[in-house]
Design an enzyme around this catalytic site. Structure first.
Site, PDB file in Angstrom:
ATOM      1  N   GLU A 303     -71.585 -35.967  11.029  1.00  0.00           N
ATOM      2  CA  GLU A 303     -72.115 -37.311  10.779  1.00  0.00           C
ATOM      3  C   GLU A 303     -71.651 -38.346  11.813  1.00  0.00           C
ATOM      4  OE1 GLU A 303     -71.421 -38.309   6.671  1.00  0.00           O
ATOM      5  OE2 GLU A 303     -72.842 -36.803   5.972  1.00  0.00           O
ATOM      6  N   GLU A 540     -75.394 -30.324   5.001  1.00  0.00           N
ATOM      7  CA  GLU A 540     -74.727 -30.795   3.790  1.00  0.00           C
ATOM      8  C   GLU A 540     -75.768 -31.232   2.775  1.00  0.00           C
ATOM      9  OE1 GLU A 540     -71.724 -33.795   3.941  1.00  0.00           O
ATOM     10  OE2 GLU A 540     -70.614 -32.829   5.572  1.00  0.00           O
TER      11      GLU A 540
END
Length: 772
Positions: A303, A540
């Site tokens: 991220e 994810e």
């Protein structure tokens, strides 16, 4: 159709045996190929090899898993559906983390034993094998490798990780390794980078929280009570994390005056200092894990975030993209707070229909604590004040913005910057070049965009990596923000992009499935549209186990968790891409959850399981299920290895029935298929004590189901180019329904129709008596 007996199942195709002769309906493979599956032999009996569907070892795949266009394929050209978990959320913090002394003693932390001690590995790997979750996104952090200082690598930790991942093939598991981060570092409220990176830039680690430069309560055991819930992502906008990200990606552009002293007495620009250190650390990790069969690739970073890059205004953040919760200082307000000036800051609270609203303002940093060290490279000055972005007007005793659009354009040339093309893509090129230099064999490179963004249109061929896999994330942001799930769900992805509000609202389990399927498919479609022939894997995706005020922890009724997970899994299955769920955390418990920023995502908790002494590690053993929750929603059938192109997969957990459709390869698919056998994972959780019924095969097709291997083996006779195959698989007797797949009209249709009837009757009566 043919289902062989137990004696026939014992047939094994031995190495050294003559190469099988392909069936006449199959194209003769290239004679140079030495990877030919025994199922090409016309007399082959399904299930005769030693392997099982979810086995990603060399034995199970015939060699390696490799990218081929949009797919992963094994050595036989079969398309592999990689399904697994993130291991583990507990890897964000060291074994000797102490909430009370944090951030002290950061140089002597140890991550040896994260995610679990070596002696416990067989238990956890056996459990994941049983559940069919055999593809792992394995977490390491920069801090775990290099916490003691620049260039000082924790060899004990790297040795531990190598020994752990060396075990993977023994359990049929495979992994890719990600250097994980959130909000830059534990020391700025997240995880990832070591403390010395912030120290090198000039931050005072012990003043970050009081000065408002970071929110640290969540990494010190907090984040569980309502006032603290879900605040941690706001840390991306705070001074410490935003400054570090900006310096890492674009220090040469936006902070060229910031030079870091090196051990040899020389100085290095901050961007080069941070990137060189990161890449040297990464090369050390790759080198430490080189040659491991169980590691098929590496992911550059979890991220990534822009920091201040492309921020249009220093006076506010974008409400639609940046979380506004609790105290949310603007960039300018953060600059002043970090310099020790008490500053009036807005405070946001949860609301409806918008997620949050501005409710008050209050003064922060009343103690005038400075975030910058006087002995640092900025000599106690804010790095952005040093670059003329803002200043302090002593005559008016107030801060002044001097360059409002500083982070939008290159300060030297005036050219508008783009984070992806100017900073991210060039860094990815450096990363792959660095990693490949220390690899003995090429691996896959996993990369992702900024969270909640679609694949950017600029990610064209010249910016793509060799062996690239696109790994975006997906979460139901509304459920995460509220830690709640019920019959009413919202398409936040659509709303943030201008979707008409009524169209973004869904009702019931059927609505949740449709909502999640649409959002996930959007991510996948945008990825394919831009990247073309690159595999996509959702890196994810998960659900909060402590939703709905933690009611399930008291009642042990997990129906809403089951329903939310089912809706998400349905969306993933319909998209026909692989995924790694967040997350498998053995240290999870009902009080601390995953013990990081109040999160509680792990659907396994060792504290609810059996002691190791009572476990049977065979994948057929039900003892491994203890400690697992909502397994009926997670442990589901899937086509692990398909001799063809999957076109549809649909599973209904309330009955245990699934439909699978696939197509034999055509020349346009650019796949050389040297196997006829398709292997489908069918968990014994749904077949134990039941008969597996397979329909849709032709009379000459063969199949068998081996419950001990949890695998349905299918060998169609006709594999001619473009041939469509469809099977429906069910269990008899059917499973007991877990919940109702309700819809809006199913729940309210009768009441609405009754209301309409009454309205019409009243209308007729009134019209007759008063107007006739």
């Amino acid at each position: 159709m043919f289902s062989p007996s137990g004696s026939e199942n014992s047939f094994v195709f031995l190495e050294g045996s003559p190469k099988p002769t392909p069936s006449p309906s199959y194209t003769q493979p290239d004679p140079l190929l030495d990877k030919i599956h025994p199922s090409l032999l016309p007399s082959y009996i399904p299930g005769s090899t030693r392997t099982y569907a979810h086995d990603w070892s060399r034995t199970g795949t015939g060699g390696e898993i490799k990218p081929n266009g949009r797919h992963f394929v094994d050595a036989y050209g079969r398309i592999c559906s990689l399904r697994g978990v993130n291991v583990s959320g507990c890897s964000k913090a060291p074994m000797n983390h102490d909430h009370g002394t944090f951030p002290g003693d950061h140089e002597v932390v140890t991550f040896v034993g994260r995610p679990f001690p070596l002696e416990e590995a067989p238990e956890h790997f056996s459990r994941l094998r049983r559940w069919g979750l055999t593809f792992i996104r394995f977490l390491v952090t920069w801090e775990a490798v290099e916490h003691a200082g620049l260039g000082i690598y924790d060899k004990e930790y790297l040795t531990y990780v190598r020994k752990l991942l060396l075990l993977l093939p023994s359990f049929g598991l495979s992994a890719f390794v990600v250097v994980h981060q959130d909000v830059w570092s534990r020391y700025s409220g997240g995880s990832g980078a070591p403390a010395w990176t912030l120290d090198a830039v000039g931050f005072d680690l012990h003043a970050l929280e009081e000065s408002g430069a970071a929110w640290l309560l969540g990494v010190k055991g907090g984040g569980h009570v309502e006032a603290e819930r879900g605040i941690w992502p706001c840390g991306y906008q705070k001074l410490a994390a935003a400054t570090m990200a900006t310096c890492f990606w674009a220090g040469d552009t936006f902070a060229p005056k910031l030079k870091i002293a090196m051990p040899d007495g020389q100085t290095k620009p901050v961007q080069q200092y941070l990137q060189d250190a990161f890449l040297a650390m990464y090369a050390t990790v790759v080198q430490a894990l080189d040659g491991l069969d169980g590691v098929i690739g590496f992911e550059v970073m979890n991220e990534p975030h822009r920091g201040y890059i492309e921020l249009p205004s220093l006076h506010k953040f974008d409400y639609n993209t940046d979380l506004h919760l609790s105290h949310v200082p603007s960039a300018f307000e953060s600059f002043m707070l970090g310099c020790g000036y008490p500053t009036l800051v807005s405070h946001w609270t949860r609301s409806f229909p918008f997620p949050t609203r501005l409710t008050s303002r209050s003064v922060l940093n009343s103690a005038s604590r400075k975030a910058w060290r006087p002995d640092g490279p900025t000599q106690g000055m804010c790095v952005w004040e040093m670059h003329g972005v803002w200043g302090w007007d002593n005559s008016k005793n107030e801060g002044v913005v001097l360059r409002e659009n500083y982070f939008v354009k290159d300060p030297m040339t005036g050219r508008k910057v783009d984070w992806y093309t100017d900073f991210y893509y060039p860094f990815l090129k450096r990363w792959t070049d660095c990693a490949r230099k220390v690899m003995s064999n090429d691996k896959m490179f996993f990369v992702e965009p900024i969270p909640n963004e679609f694949c950017p249109p600029s990610w064209t061929v010249e910016h793509q990596l060799p062996n690239m896999v696109f790994t975006p994330h997906w979460y139901d942001l509304n459920a995460l923000f509220n830690k709640a799930f019920g019959d009413f769900t919202v398409n936040v992805q659509g709303l943030s992009r201008g979707m008409f509000l009524p169209k973004a609202l869904y009702w019931g389990q059927q609505g949740a499935r449709e909502n999640y399927s649409l959002q996930i498919q959007n991510i996948v479609d945008h990825g394919y549209e831009v990247l073309g022939g690159k595999p996509i894997l959702i890196g994810e995706c998960g659900i909060p186990m402590d939703m709905n005020h933690k009611e399930a922890f008291e009642s042990d009724d997990w129906k809403w968790q089951e329903r939310m997970m089912d809706a998400m899994m349905t969306g993933l299955e319909r998209s026909l891409v692989g995924f790694t769920l967040w997350n498998y955390n053995p240290d999870n418990n009902d009080i601390q959850g995953d013990d990081w920023n109040g999160e509680n995502f792990s659907w396994f908790s060792r504290r609810r399981g059996l002691p190791r002494s009572l476990l049977d590690l065979d994948q057929f053993s039900f003892t491994l299920d203890n400690g697992g929750r909502i397994l009926s929603s997670i442990v589901r059938p899937y086509a692990a290895k398909t001799a063809g192109i999957p076109t549809r997969f649909e599973y209904e957990l309330n009955t245990g029935t699934f439909v699978f459709e696939w197509r034999s390869p055509e020349s346009k698919d650019n796949i050389v298929l040297t196997a006829r056998e398709t292997e489908i994972f069918v968990p014994s959780l749904i077949t134990y004590g039941r008969k597996l019924v397979v329909s849709g095969l032709s009379a000459d097709d063969k199949y068998t189901y081996d419950e001990t291997r949890q695998t349905l083996f299918i060998v169609p006779r006709d594999g001619s180019s473009g041939r469509m195959h469809k099977i429906t698989v069910s269990v008899d007797p059917p499973l007991r329904p877990q919940f109702s797949v309700n819809t809006f009209w199913g729940d309210f249709g009768e009441a609405i129709l009754s209301g309409l009837v009454i309205f019409v009757i009243l209308f007729v009566v009134i019209k007759y008596y008063f107007y006739m």
